[in-house]
Design a protein around this motif. Structure first.
Motif, short mmCIF file in Angstrom:
data_model
loop_
_atom_site.label_atom_id
_atom_site.label_comp_id
_atom_site.label_asym_id
_atom_site.label_seq_id
_atom_site.Cartn_x
_atom_site.Cartn_y
_atom_site.Cartn_z
N ARG A 155 0.84 -1.19 0.00
CA ARG A 155 0.00 0.00 0.00
C ARG A 155 0.88 1.23 0.00
N SER A 156 0.57 2.15 -0.90
CA SER A 156 1.39 3.36 -1.02
C SER A 156 1.20 4.30 0.17
N ASP A 157 0.13 4.10 0.96
CA ASP A 157 -0.15 4.98 2.10
C ASP A 157 0.36 4.40 3.41
N TYR A 158 1.33 3.46 3.35
CA TYR A 158 1.99 2.92 4.53
C TYR A 158 1.03 2.15 5.44
N GLY A 159 -0.15 1.77 4.94
CA GLY A 159 -1.20 1.31 5.81
C GLY A 159 -1.47 -0.18 5.76
N SER A 160 -2.49 -0.57 6.54
CA SER A 160 -2.97 -1.93 6.64
C SER A 160 -4.41 -1.85 7.13
N ARG A 161 -5.07 -2.98 7.17
CA ARG A 161 -6.45 -3.00 7.67
C ARG A 161 -6.50 -2.57 9.13
N LEU A 162 -5.53 -3.04 9.93
CA LEU A 162 -5.49 -2.66 11.34
C LEU A 162 -5.25 -1.16 11.48
N ARG A 163 -4.28 -0.62 10.72
CA ARG A 163 -4.03 0.83 10.80
C ARG A 163 -5.28 1.61 10.45
N ASP A 164 -5.99 1.19 9.38
CA ASP A 164 -7.21 1.90 8.97
C ASP A 164 -8.26 1.85 10.07
#
Length: 706
Positions: free
Chosen positions: A437-446
């Motif tokens: 993910r280009s936004d450094y993210g994951s489902r948990l982060r979201d």
């Protein structure tokens, strides 16, 4: 007196006279460094008035030192200004020069080399005594005390075997008694460090109403190397989120790009009390840490107001929005954010939004920029409503949808905000399968970030309690968390703090009301175990987190990546590190094998054995190492660091068919002995479960030790 050079430094930052680009300005060293071997000699005396004879006397207490110091003075009056300097030799009549490893690991065996030179005064029979304090280092008893004869202007060498015992800093004291009975004292410092990749172990214990009890004793740390481990306990926390454990894990994160600096500092803006509970009160105060992070992150700001990951740059709008979000929140809490730099950062977001391209899937950076602009009162309500009504389903991440909703909530459009939040929560389970993910993210982060925004804006619609349970469950299911996940979970906990209940507890028999947190150390629990009981009417949970270097390291392995470490001589032939000659120069080669062809942001961390030191890092920069035949090194590192105890490289993978990356750097054997060889590690910084590591082992550097 009239120097204007400070006006020329980093003028876009807006703070004259602050140098932001020095060699030590990166702020990346998050690991516990080793102490300097000897005390530094650098003293300053402020302005004093001259006496009637036009002279000034200054007294300086020089520590144990043999060598040349430079005395510098500046004088001024209404009529003029001038300066002078002179070198002064400071030495004992018998000079003792010490050579020892830069550090040791528990179980390492090496030597202290003492060069003794007679310069003046009585010669003849002398005695030497060596001792170590602090328990981190032991000195060979048979060699710790000895007598010898030194004639006029003669030299001799003494070898004293030493070994590492436990993690900590040792004070080594060398006392030379001259023939006339004078004691010449030399004090040295030697750090003992466990540089193996740390592991974190978490456990949750349910404490039933009126009867639940937990007792924590020193056996909690039995699986970790002595001195390397510390922990935290929290009882009755917010939504089951381990506040002090997450804070401590973020604080110990050893790398430092713009995203990581921001992630470490962002929760500190709000969670002062939690920082104290995490056992960090004795270190740099929280407010100073946040202020230092502001300074460090602005080092990566370009003249356009954009931010680069490792250096000033542009092209990553999501990173620009994230750093500007941190600066905005810090500014709201009263931290000093340079006005020019802040305005540039916000204007950069506004300018990029003016020509943002349309999209059918994506837009994570657009949504974040809109939210930060709204928080600063510079977003267009028309744009926000357009994205909420027309483009909401085109956003590729749940967080992007929630950020549009949060921006609308900040402008008072609660109905559209609630609809956007419901859409975001509903899409949490349908996106993100753990890929790039280009936004450094994951489902948990979201999930954690959505929970943060829901709590901060007070928007009705999403069930915050249910979302909090899902976030905690997702966190518990993961062994490793990224900096993004930790930071947003802490912010989510901060948003929920006001609604948290106050449990009724007993701590070591004394009543305690509220959320209980405490730092744990082996020494404290050995002196007095900690007992916590639930005296309230509802069940609470105790979360215990321990982090340190394990006694039994894991064998080589990995998921998604594998890592191999080997050594070569300067002719390109592989060398067995089990037997290295003192003074020998070698090339360390790290081979990263990529088992999945996708984009990634990797970091390679190779801790050094105590007997090796990186030899002239500039050689790598000039590509001399790469010219050695047969090594086939690749020059693909986005960032390299040469620290006193490790080599670090950051790699950006493009997702191409590249399956192998070979990095190299030069080392030199600086001390004889037998030393622990910690495992090297490669990990995806934003999917940390994707990692690979080498075996641990031991090396021997051949040379005299007694």
């Amino acid at each position: 007196m009239r120097d204007l050079y400070g006006q020329l430094i980093d003028r876009m930052i807006g703070v004259p006279g602050v140098v932001r680009s020095g060699g030590d300005g990166s702020g990346l060293n998050r690991l516990d460094g080793t102490p300097p071997t000897e005390k530094l000699v650098s003293f300053y005396q402020g302005p004093v008035k001259v006496d009637a004879d036009g002279k000034v006397r200054a007294e300086v207490e020089i520590p144990d030192f043999n060598g040349t110091v430079r005395v510098m003075a500046m004088a001024w009056s209404k009529a003029g200004i001038g300066h002078a300097e002179q070198d002064v030799v400071i030495r004992d009549p018998v000079v003792v020069t010490a050579s020892l490893p830069a550090f040791l690991a528990p179980g390492d065996a090496s030597r202290l080399l003492l060069d003794v030179t007679h310069l003046d005064g009585p010669s003849g029979e002398m005695s030497m005594r060596v001792s170590a304090e602090g328990g981190a280092v032991s000195v060979d008893a048979a060699a710790a005390s000895r007598s010898f004869t030194l004639t006029d202007k003669a030299k001799t060498q003494l070898l004293v075997p030493i070994s590492g015992v436990a993690v900590g800093d040792a004070a080594i004291r060398v006392v030379l008694t001259t023939p006339d009975g004078k004691d010449l004292v030399k004090e040295l410092a030697l750090g003992v460090r466990a540089n193996d990749p740390p592991v974190m172990r978490e456990s949750t214990v349910a404490l039933d109403a009126r009867s639940g009890r937990i007792t924590l004793a020193s056996d909690l740390f039995s699986d970790f190397q002595p001195g390397s481990a510390a922990g935290t306990v929290m009882v009755g926390g917010v939504g089951g989120i381990d506040l002090p454990g997450l804070v401590r894990a973020l604080d110990r994160y050893p790398y430092g790009c713009a995203e990581q600096i921001t992630s470490r500092a962002l929760p500190l803006v709000y969670l002062d009390d939690v920082i104290l509970a995490a056992g960090l009160a004795g270190e740099t105060p929280v407010k100073e840490r946040v202020q230092q992070a502001i300074t460090e992150v602005l080092e990566n700001q370009s003249s356009t107001g954009a931010f680069g990951l490792w250096a000033p740059g542009s092209g990553d709008l999501w990173l620009d929005a994230y750093v500007t979000d941190f600066l905005t929140r810090a500014r709201e809490k009263g931290y000093a954010v340079p006005a020019t730099a802040f305005d540039l950062a916000v204007t950069n977001l506004s300018n990029q939004m003016s020509y943002a391209a349309d999209f059918t899937s994506g837009g994570e950076d657009v949504a974040y920029a809109l939210y930060v602009l709204a928080r600063n009162g510079r977003a267009s309500i028309g744009d926000l409503r357009y994205y909420a009504e027309v483009k909401l389903d085109a956003f590729a991440s749940p967080l992007a949808k929630a950020q549009v909703g949060a921006a609308l909530a900040l402008y008072g459009d609660k109905p559209r905000a609630a609809a956007a939040f419901r859409n975001a929560v509903g899409s949490l389970g349908t996106t993100d399968a753990g890929g790039w993910r280009s936004d450094y993210g994951s489902r948990l982060r979201d999930g954690a970030a959505i929970l943060t925004l829901v709590s901060e804006t007070g928007t009705d619609g999403p069930d915050a309690d249910a979302l909090a349970r899902d976030v905690v469950a997702a966190s518990s299911a993961q062994r490793y968390l990224s900096t993004q996940e930790k930071a947003w979970m802490l912010l989510a906990a901060n948003g929920l703090l006001s609604g948290a209940g106050r449990p009724d507890l007993g701590v070591d028999g004394a009543p305690f009301e509220g959320v209980f947190t405490r730092a744990l150390t082996p020494e404290a629990l050995a002196a007095a175990p900690l007992t916590i009981e639930n005296r309230g009417e509802r069940r609470v949970e105790a979360k215990v987190t321990v982090r340190g270097a394990p006694v039994t390291p894991e064998p080589a392995g990995g998921t998604g990546y594998s890592l191999h470490r080997s050594y070569y001589d300067l002719d390109g032939f592989e060398v067995d590190p089990a037997a290295i000659q003192l003074g020998e120069r070698l090339v360390t080669v790290l081979t990263v094998t990529v088992n999945r062809a996708e984009q990634a942001r990797l970091v390679v961390d190779d801790p050094l054995p105590a007997g090796l030191a990186i030899d002239n890092p500039n050689l790598l920069a000039s590509a001399d190492v790469a010219k050695i035949a047969g090594l086939d090194l690749t020059n693909s590192a986005a960032r390299t660091e040469f620290r006193s105890d490790r080599f670090i490289a950051a790699l950006d993978l493009s997702g191409s068919a590249t399956t192998e990356i070979r990095l190299g750097y030069m080392v030199r054997a600086i001390a004889p002995g037998v030393f622990a060889h910690p495992a090297a590690l490669v990990e995806d910084m934003y999917r940390p479960e994707q990692r690979g590591w080498t075996d641990t082992g031991r090396i021997e550097i051949i040379g005299p030790v007694r």
